[in-house]
Design a protein around this motif. Structure first.
Motif, PDB file in Angstrom:
ATOM      1  N   UNK A  14      26.712  -5.315  74.346  1.00  0.00           N
ATOM      2  CA  UNK A  14      26.575  -3.525  74.194  1.00  0.00           C
ATOM      3  C   UNK A  14      25.669  -2.832  75.019  1.00  0.00           C
ATOM      4  N   UNK A  15      24.733  -3.675  75.610  1.00  0.00           N
ATOM      5  CA  UNK A  15      23.712  -3.200  76.291  1.00  0.00           C
ATOM      6  C   UNK A  15      23.836  -3.411  77.784  1.00  0.00           C
ATOM      7  N   UNK A  16      24.214  -4.635  78.107  1.00  0.00           N
ATOM      8  CA  UNK A  16      24.193  -5.084  79.500  1.00  0.00           C
ATOM      9  C   UNK A  16      25.617  -5.931  79.837  1.00  0.00           C
ATOM     10  N   UNK A  17      26.128  -5.854  80.890  1.00  0.00           N
ATOM     11  CA  UNK A  17      27.448  -6.944  81.296  1.00  0.00           C
ATOM     12  C   UNK A  17      26.910  -8.426  81.467  1.00  0.00           C
ATOM     13  N   UNK A  18      28.263  -8.901  80.993  1.00  0.00           N
ATOM     14  CA  UNK A  18      27.923 -10.490  80.608  1.00  0.00           C
ATOM     15  C   UNK A  18      27.279 -11.118  81.736  1.00  0.00           C
TER      16      UNK A  18
END
Ligand code: SF4
Ligand code: FES
Length: 368
Positions: free
Chosen positions: A275-279
Motif C-alpha cells: 500500500x506504501x511502496x511498489x513491489x
C-alpha cells in the motif's frame, strides 16, 4: 558475498486471507491471524499481480488461509492469466461447491493443490478440526480432474498420521493426482506450539523414507512424489525458500511483503507494505529482504562453509525459534553447535504421550 542487485523472484505467494474453515494444528500462518476487515481489496491485489509480473515473477500461488473464502478469487485468477502468470490454487477444498473448479479453470487457473490430513476419514477430520472435511475434499479432487486441471495432493505428515503413509499414497493414485507432496511438518507458527503432539520418532521417519523410496519406483510415470524430510532428524538443512530473498516473495493479507511466510516470527524485522511502496522497490532493497540475503550476514560455521551458496545457511525462522537468533546457523545442520540439542529434543518429544492439539484460531493461542 551478497548480491547488490537481486535477480527477479520466480514466484509470488499471495496469501489472500487468513480465514479458513479448517483449524490444522501445524498451520504455517502466524499465531496472530489477520482479520478479514484488514485484508487487501480486489483492486489492490490486481495491482500487486501486475507489479509482480513486471518484476519478472512467473508463478503466483493463491494461498491463505483458504483462498476460496474470497469472493473475488475468480477475478484475481483471471487477472493472473491475463498477465501471463502461471497460477496455482493452494486450498483445503472443503468450501468448493459443484462447478467451482470448472469456473476457476475457465477463469484461467492452471493447477490446484489440495491438502489432505490423513487417509483415514475420522483421523483426517480430527486433525483438520472440521467434521466431514475429508469426504468433501475427495469430491473436490474429482472436480479438479473433471475440469482438466493438474492436481497435486499435499500431505503434511507427523507422528499422528505417518503410520498410514502407504494409504495416503494409494489415495493420491485413486484421485488421479499428478503429484504428491509428502511433507514432514516444519516447526514454526502453529506447528511449534504443537510440536510435542506432532514430532515423529526416528523409526517412523525411517519407515516413511523406505515407503516413499519404494513407491517412487512402483509409481514411476503415474505419480511423482516429493518428499520433505523433517529438519529435526536431518544432517544438513534445506535451502529454505531457496535462500532468503532469492526466489520467493510473500504478500500477506495485510499487504506486508515478506521474504517467507513465517518471517514475522523474527523480532526486529520491519515489513514494507504494497500500500506504501511498489513491489519492485521492496524486493530490491527492503531492509527485511536485505537482512539475510546472500552470504554477508553469515557467521561461522556458515561463513566459510562450502555449502553456503547451496543451502544459504538453512532456515532463519527455525534458527530464531530454536536458538533465539535468526542469524545463527540453522540447528538442523550437523555443523551447528546447537544441532545435538535439537536432535535430543526431537527424540524426547517423539516419545511423549501428548496427542492433544492446540487448534488454530483467529485471536491467537489460547491456554488449553
Ligand atoms: Fe549450510 Fe551453514 Fe551447515 Fe554449511 S554450516 S552446511 S552453510 S547450514
Ligand atoms: Fe522462514 Fe525458513 S520458514 S526462512
Amino acid at each position: 558475498m551478497s548480491s547488490p542487485r537481486p535477480e527477479p523472484p520466480l514466484a509470488l505467494l499471495a496469501e489472500l486471507t487468513h480465514r479458513c474453515p479448517l483449524r490444522c494444528p501445524y498451520c504455517s500462518n502466524p499465531v496472530d491471524l489477520a482479520r478479514a476487515s484488514a485484508e487487501l481489496g480486489t483492486a489492490e491485489w490486481k495491482r500487486v499481480l501486475a507489479e509482480a509480473a513486471t518484476l519478472g515473477v512467473l508463478q503466483v500461488h493463491f494461498s491463505g488461509g483458504e483462498p476460496l473464502v474470497r469472493a473475488d478469487l475468480d477475478e484475481l485468477v483471471a487477472e493472473a492469466a491475463r498477465l501471463g502468470l502461471y497460477s496455482n490454487l493452494i486450498t483445503s477444498a472443503v468450501l468448493a461447491e459443484p462447478g467451482r473448479m470448472q469456473a476457476l479453470a475457465s477463469a484461467g487457473l492452471d493447477h490446484v493443490q489440495i491438502s489432505v490430513q490423513d487417509a483415514d476419514p475420522a483421523s483426517a477430520d480430527r486433525i483438520g478440526g472440521l467434521k466431514d472435511a475429508h469426504r468433501r475434499k475427495l469430491l473436490v479432487a474429482a472436480q479438479v480432474r473433471e475440469a482438466g486441471l493438474a492436481l497435486t495432493l499435499n500431505a503434511p505428515v507427523h507422528r499422528q498420521n505417518l503410520d498410514r503413509l502407504e494409504a495416503i499414497i494409494d489415495l493420491a493414485v485413486e484421485l488421479g493426482a499428478h503429484r504428491l507432496e509428502v511433507a514432514h511438518v516444519q516447526y514454526y507458527g502453529w506447528a511449534l506450539a504443537n510440536r510435542a503432539a506432532l514430532m515423529p520418532s526416528r523409526s517412523q521417519l525411517d519407515r516413511a523414507t523406505e515407503i516413499v523410496t519404494a513407491a517412487r519406483v512402483r509409481l514411476k510415470g503415474v505419480l511423482a512424489i516429493d518428499y520433505v524430510v523433517p529438519d529435526y532428524y536431518a544432517a544438513r538443512p534445506k535451502a529454505c525458500m531457496g535462500g532468503w530473498g532469492r526466489q520467493f516473495l510473500v504478500v500477506n493479507p495485510l499487504g506486508e511483503v515478506l521474504p517467507c511466510h513465517a518471517a514475522p516470527s523474527i523480532p526486529g524485522l520491519v515489513f514494507e507494505n504494497v500500500r506504501d511502496r511498489p513491489l519492485a522497490a521492496i524486493w530490491a532493497d527492503s531492509p527485511a529482504f536485505e537482512a539475510y540475503r546472500g552470504t554477508a550476514w553469515m557467521a561461522e560455521p556458515c561463513r566459510t562453509c562450502d555449502r553456503r551458496e547451496i543451502d544459504w545457511g538453512g532456515c532463519r525462522c527455525q534458527a530464531m525459534a530454536l536458538v533465539g537468533n535468526a542469524g545463527a546457523t540453522d540447528p538442523a545442520c550437523a555443523r551447528s553447535p546447537d544441532h545435538a540439542a535439537m536432535v535430543s529434543l526431537a527424540s524426547e518429544e517423539a516419545t511423549r504421550e501428548a496427542d492433544d492439539f492446540v487448534y488454530r484460531q483467529i485471536g491467537g493461542l489460547k491456554p488449553a
